[in-house]
Motif scaffolding. Structure first.
Motif, PDB file in Angstrom:
ATOM      1  N   LYS A   1      -0.567   0.914   4.474  1.00  0.00           N
ATOM      2  CA  LYS A   1      -0.648   1.157   5.910  1.00  0.00           C
ATOM      3  C   LYS A   1      -2.044   0.804   6.433  1.00  0.00           C
ATOM      4  CE  LYS A   1       0.816   4.606   9.220  1.00  0.00           C
ATOM      5  NZ  LYS A   1      -0.011   5.756   9.609  1.00  0.00           N
TER       6      LYS A   1
ATOM      7  N   ASP B   1       1.965   7.359  -5.612  1.00  0.00           N
ATOM      8  CA  ASP B   1       2.758   6.961  -4.444  1.00  0.00           C
ATOM      9  C   ASP B   1       1.984   7.134  -3.147  1.00  0.00           C
ATOM     10  OD1 ASP B   1       4.996   6.250  -5.823  1.00  0.00           O
ATOM     11  OD2 ASP B   1       6.344   7.633  -4.773  1.00  0.00           O
ATOM     12  N   TYR B   2       1.226   8.236  -3.109  1.00  0.00           N
ATOM     13  CA  TYR B   2       0.474   8.515  -1.895  1.00  0.00           C
ATOM     14  C   TYR B   2      -0.498   7.380  -1.579  1.00  0.00           C
ATOM     15  CZ  TYR B   2      -3.474  10.346   0.739  1.00  0.00           C
ATOM     16  OH  TYR B   2      -4.500  10.478   1.636  1.00  0.00           O
TER      17      TYR B   2
ATOM     18  N   CYS C   1       5.555  -1.181   0.836  1.00  0.00           N
ATOM     19  CA  CYS C   1       5.157  -0.318  -0.271  1.00  0.00           C
ATOM     20  C   CYS C   1       6.396   0.341  -0.867  1.00  0.00           C
ATOM     21  CB  CYS C   1       4.131   0.723   0.160  1.00  0.00           C
ATOM     22  SG  CYS C   1       4.806   2.111   1.045  1.00  0.00           S
TER      23      CYS C   1
ATOM     24  N   ARG D   1       1.213   4.208  -0.330  1.00  0.00           N
ATOM     25  CA  ARG D   1       1.588   4.337   1.082  1.00  0.00           C
ATOM     26  C   ARG D   1       0.350   4.217   1.976  1.00  0.00           C
ATOM     27  NH1 ARG D   1       3.951   9.020   0.355  1.00  0.00           N
ATOM     28  NH2 ARG D   1       2.491  10.361   1.464  1.00  0.00           N
ATOM     29  N   ARG D   2      -0.708   4.956   1.569  1.00  0.00           N
ATOM     30  CA  ARG D   2      -1.933   4.959   2.371  1.00  0.00           C
ATOM     31  C   ARG D   2      -2.533   3.556   2.491  1.00  0.00           C
ATOM     32  NH1 ARG D   2      -7.628   6.994  -0.025  1.00  0.00           N
ATOM     33  NH2 ARG D   2      -7.440   4.891  -0.890  1.00  0.00           N
TER      34      ARG D   2
ATOM     35  N   GLN E   1       8.094   3.647  -2.716  1.00  0.00           N
ATOM     36  CA  GLN E   1       7.984   5.092  -2.903  1.00  0.00           C
ATOM     37  C   GLN E   1       9.118   5.544  -3.815  1.00  0.00           C
ATOM     38  OE1 GLN E   1       5.480   7.237  -0.762  1.00  0.00           O
ATOM     39  NE2 GLN E   1       4.710   5.223  -1.334  1.00  0.00           N
TER      40      GLN E   1
END
Ligand code: ADP
Ligand code: MG
Length: 700
Positions: free
Chosen positions: A122, A114-115, A137, A118-119, A139
């Protein structure tokens, strides 16, 4: 030839890159609106790559390297691009993503957690937005409305699991507006080997309701606890296959007051006993699983850390809970299930990227029809991979590793140690007194990313389980280049060379200096399990790895034959269900029909699972197990198919008479099972059979 790397290949790639670079120069002078317009009108892949490269330069101030352009082309052509760690795959894939997104049907970019979803969404977002594309995205914490909005974007970053669980929930939706996905269009898979090979066959499961086999598991446990290896059951010399002996079978029959534990009606009993032996005899606490907060957490073999939301097949998980004296967790009933491999096959267009694909080229080709293209590094790779240090015992090996860490650490050179299990990482950590170090088997992705990112600093010592922190760049700290860069120590050779390469690849990024070395012992699992099978390679890890990889591929291909038939049936049922969901039938009739299909399918899955658990007997009694299975599954499916209409009619009548609202459904939850749909056991048997008894029959 499966690897696209030849003299001709290199030459034509170079010409193509020159062409793209000329186009980049042309586009460099256009304003933002014209660039967006050019993207909308672009009809060819090379032109799109040039436009996106210009957009990247403007929005992120990153000029794409030639090798990144080459990677983008490979991805746009549906290949698996092998690009080393640190080469900038996150950026390299954006032209391909934009290319697939141009039709407006949505592109998924699959990340490993998930990280990273998101990263990357963005980080790369402004490139897409400057071209008029929307980005979202997914999550884990999001609700259905947020998910639907994210999937409606042109580009959606998400983990394979989230996409898969949403897919399963959609399959059970009772109203069209509850579905969050659009039909799958294209997918770009990051860390493609992890998703398409390591995780590929793990079924994602949507479960609900209740039903328990707990009682049997509880009863089988005390019996099996008294079992003596060699007397009541046997474990083969490689520690992979278990079998009940006559004495064991008699003991079980006495214990359960049953005449014949092998009789078909005693399948559940036999399975419970078998699971208990498996739990006691083969699964090791702190290696295969850990006990945490009074529950069993399985350990991911490839990542060497706790696998979140993952369980063994229901019966085995319960057997483990009995073994450890823990409260039983509700297993529920499987409502829907799919493997990542089958899910990826649903995308009309798919491509992937990873640092380690070449050794698995054959597998990518045979399972996914994808070609692996090896992309050269931007700068020459100067990392030194030293030959293995070999020791007679594990103990001697560990001593040597500790000694080595102390010596190197004294110079300030950063060290990354890859261990095979949580247990091993913790043991090493305990023995590494006086040296400050970080241990990476955390479950928090963000923390993990931060720890890995610091692993290249002067004096850093990081002990990691396999492949933890994939996707995060290790940059060298000040003065570290002069010290020789990052030193990677591997404490074991993995079954797959790919996993070893992944570890080495943490060092030597973008032309950095670096060093790697594996410390192995003759007592390591790889050597004791397989080395004996192939004594001629006793001292040569790589040769054993090649053999094991080949064997594993054969097993996967074979098991795939079993799985693909069920997946075909799932698709047919799903099409039928979706047609009903989208139909204009009166509100109540549609609901009842949908619920009926769901219940029948769930019951069907259960029957098939039982059938699979029992199928290995057929192998022993001389029948062709695949043929027996296919015949039975075919008949069962026809039965299911024919019962949908009459069953719906009966239920409709009941619903009308009782006035119960058919849209009410109990809680559902999702999880991954740790193992293959057949259970490790069956796979072990296949392995055993392939070696001993029925090779010709099974593979023929
Ligand atoms: P990979 O996924 O291939 O391991 P990443 O996408 O994480 O690599 O990128 C590694 C680093 O390289 C990042 O810090 C990124 O900013 C940097 N990078 C990538 N491409 C370029 C480029 N063309 N110019 C400058 N830096 C780049
Ligand atoms: Mg990456």
């Amino acid at each position: 030839m499966s690897l696209l790397r030849s003299w001709f290949g290199d030459r034509s790639a170079a010409a193509e890159i020159r062409h793209i670079n000329r186009r980049r120069v042309e586009f460099a002078n256009t304003d933002a609106a014209s660039l967006r317009e050019a993207f909308r009108k672009s009809k060819d892949l090379a032109g799109t790559v040039a436009i996106v490269a210009v957009a990247a330069a403007r929005t992120l101030s990153m000029e794409m390297f030639d090798v990144q352009l080459q990677g983008a082309l490979a991805l746009g052509r549906g290949r698996v691009a092998e690009m080393q760690t640190g080469e900038g795959k996150t950026l390299a894939c954006t032209p391909a993503v934009a290319w697939y997104a141009r039709e407006g049907s949505g592109v998924h970019v699959m990340t490993v957690n998930d990280y990273l979803a998101r990263r990357d969404a963005k980080w790369m977002g402004s490139i897409y937005e400057s071209l008029g594309l929307t980005v979202g995205c997914i999550q884990q914490t999001m609700n259905a409305a947020e998910r639907r909005r994210a999937y409606a974007c042109d580009v959606t970053y998400a983990t394979a699991n989230e996409i898969g669980f949403d897919f399963l929930r959609d399959q059970l939706a009772l109203r069209l507006e509850d579905q969050v996905h659009r039909p799958f269009h294209a997918v770009v898979i990051d860390e493609a080997d992890s998703i398409l090979i390591d995780e590929a066959r793990i079924p994602l499961v949507l479960a609900g309701g209740e039903e328990d086999e707990e009682a049997l598991a509880r009863r089988a446990d005390p019996l099996v606890r008294r079992f003596v290896r060699g007397l009541d059951f046997t474990l083969d010399e490689y520690g992979r296959n278990i079998a009940l002996t006559d004495a064991g079978a008699r003991a079980a029959e006495r214990y359960f007051h049953s005449a014949n534990i092998y009789a078909e009606e005693n399948l559940a009993l036999y399975t419970a006993v078998h699971n208990a032996i498996h739990a006691h005899g083969l699964l090791r606490r702190d290696v295969d699983y850990v006990v945490k907060d009074r529950s069993i957490e399985s350990v991911d073999q490839f990542k060497g850390r706790i696998a979140q939301d993952r369980r063994w097949p229901a019966g085995l998980h319960t057997a483990l809970e009995a073994k450890e004296g823990l409260p039983f967790r509700k297993q529920g009933r499987v409502l829907a299930s799919i493997t990542l491999q089958n899910m990826v096959a649903l995308y009309p267009q798919a491509c992937g990227m990873t640092g380690t694909a070449a050794t698995q080229a054959e597998e990518f080709r045979r399972f996914y029809g994808m070609t692996v293209e090896v992309i050269p590094t931007n700068r020459p790779m100067i990392r030194v991979d030293e030959s293995d240090a070999v020791f007679p015992t594990k103990r001697a090996k560990e001593e040597a590793v500790i000694e080595e860490i102390r010596t190197i650490h004294a110079t300030g050179e950063p060290i990354l140690v890859g261990t095979a299990s949580v247990e091993e990482s913790e043991r090493l950590s305990l023995r590494l007194t006086g040296i400050p170090h970080a241990v990476l088997n955390a479950r928090n992705e963000e923390e993990e990313a931060a720890i890995v990112a610091r692993a290249g600093e002067r004096g850093a010592v990081t002990i990691s389980t396999n492949m933890a922190g994939r996707g995060v760049d290790i940059r060298l700290g000040e003065g570290v280049v002069e010290l020789g860069g990052l030193f990677v120590i591997g404490m074991n050779r993995h079954e797959s060379r790919r996993i070893d390469h992944q570890l080495r690849g943490r060092s030597g990024r973008q032309g950095d200096p670096g060093r790697s070395r594996f410390f192995v012992s003759k007592e390591d699992d790889l050597m004791t399990q397989y080395g004996m099978e192939h004594p001629e390679h006793h001292h040569d890890a790589e040769s054993i790895q090649r053999l094991v990889e080949g064997q594993n591929l054969e097993i996967r291909l074979f098991l795939n034959k079993y799985e693909s038939v069920i997946e075909g049936q799932r698709q047919r049922i799903q099409e039928r269900r979706q047609a009903i969901l989208e139909s204009a039938q009166p509100e109540i009739e549609r609901l009842v029909a949908l619920r009926t299909i769901d219940d029948l399918w769930s019951a069907y899955l259960e029957t098939v699972t039982e059938l699979r658990a029992g199928i290995h007997w057929q192998g022993y009694t001389g029948h062709d197990p695949l043929y027996a299975y296919l015949t039975k599954v075919d008949a069962l499916y026809r039965e299911l198919d024919e019962s949908i209409e009459p069953e719906t009619a009966i239920r409709l009548e009941q619903a009308r008479a009782s006035g119960v609202d058919p849209s009410q459904r109990g809680a559902t939850w999702t999880y991954l099972t740790t193992d293959m749909p057949f259970g490790n056991y069956t796979e072990r048997v296949f392995r055993g059979l392939s070696r001993k008894v029925a090779k010709r029959q099974l593979w023929g």
